[in-house]
Design an enzyme around this catalytic site. Sequence first.
Site, short mmCIF file in Angstrom:
data_model
loop_
_atom_site.label_atom_id
_atom_site.label_comp_id
_atom_site.label_asym_id
_atom_site.label_seq_id
_atom_site.Cartn_x
_atom_site.Cartn_y
_atom_site.Cartn_z
N ASN A 23 -6.43 -4.33 1.76
CA ASN A 23 -5.69 -4.03 3.00
C ASN A 23 -6.23 -2.74 3.60
OD1 ASN A 23 -4.17 -6.17 2.12
ND2 ASN A 23 -2.21 -5.20 2.58
N ASP B 264 2.24 -8.93 6.63
CA ASP B 264 2.14 -7.79 5.72
C ASP B 264 3.54 -7.30 5.33
OD1 ASP B 264 0.68 -5.89 4.33
OD2 ASP B 264 0.26 -4.61 6.06
N GLY C 293 -2.25 5.17 4.16
CA GLY C 293 -2.46 6.27 5.11
C GLY C 293 -3.45 7.31 4.60
P1 13P Z 1 -4.22 1.94 5.00
O1 13P Z 1 -3.55 2.16 6.32
O2 13P Z 1 -4.13 3.12 4.10
O3 13P Z 1 -5.60 1.42 5.15
O4 13P Z 1 -3.36 0.81 4.24
C1 13P Z 1 -3.16 -0.42 4.88
C2 13P Z 1 -2.29 -1.30 4.07
O5 13P Z 1 -2.29 -1.26 2.86
C3 13P Z 1 -1.48 -2.29 4.81
O6 13P Z 1 -0.70 -3.07 3.97
#
Ligand code: 13P
Length: 288
Positions: A234, A92, A185
């Site tokens: 994600n 990621d 988040g």
């Molecule tokens: P969230 O933590 O908001 O679900 O986002 C995760 C993300 O996009 C990781 O790349």
Amino acid sequence: MLINGRQEKQILAKAREDRWAIGAFNAFDLNSLEAILTAAEELGVPALVQTWDFYNPDSERNSFTEAGARIFEKQIILRAKESPVPVILHLDHTPSYAGCVRGIRAGWNSVMIDASAKSLEENIALSAKVVEAAHACDVLVEGEIGHVAGYSGLDTIYTGVDEAVSYVKGSGVDLCAVSVGTVHGFYATEPKLNYERIAELREAIDIPLVMHGGSGLSEEQFRKSIENGIVKINFATYVQIAGGKAIVEAVQGKERPMFNTVVKAGQDAAKDFIKMHMQIFGTQPVKL
Ligand code: 13P
């Protein structure tokens, strides 16, 4: 079964064509890894496990020593190989070429070069450099164009269609993360998803579109995003909350809470939550 980049491409192409999505869930230890893989195994669908660049000493998410990172990397690979379902290992948000190369060396199927805060030209140049190295090793590359904010309260800037077309053409990435109204988040205000923009981007770009910041969206928001063209979602923060809440419940009123029982309660809750989202995303088994 740990698959390769070519097989990952097959899964993503099928999802794009049939309009379902694959959830990309973040593993930060063996419990979260187990939650993701058992969820996929119980449903018989492909799993997409994401990690951060855990060798990067400058990363704020880095909680490993170098030896710890090496051991975790091997544990992930072993567990993925043992799984009866196809497992995609994805790196990621990685801001550097070196970080992406570390992911390729570790045996991950795909890596994300995140140069979205740079100018379009710089983003294209760095992404193209990663693509050259990754494709030589049968590894896919995700890039990002338009910046998905890292905290709540920022005005959303939606990815423009023309800049996305230039970016994908110039860089040669295999997956494209776009900014369409989500943030990473927690949300301070109601997210305003731009479904029309998702559809326009799908029409203009023939590679899978990725939505970051899945936590906090409603079932309807997920469904509409997928209908309009999102292929990879994600999803991290709310999985941690689901597991964390179950742990709080498991210790409540207990004078002697047992470590193993408490951790298992968190893992099971995270697994169930992931399963629920795999079903919302409509993730399907794919013959490889
Ligand atoms: P969230 O933590 O908001 O679900 O986002 C995760 C993300 O996009 C990781 O790349």
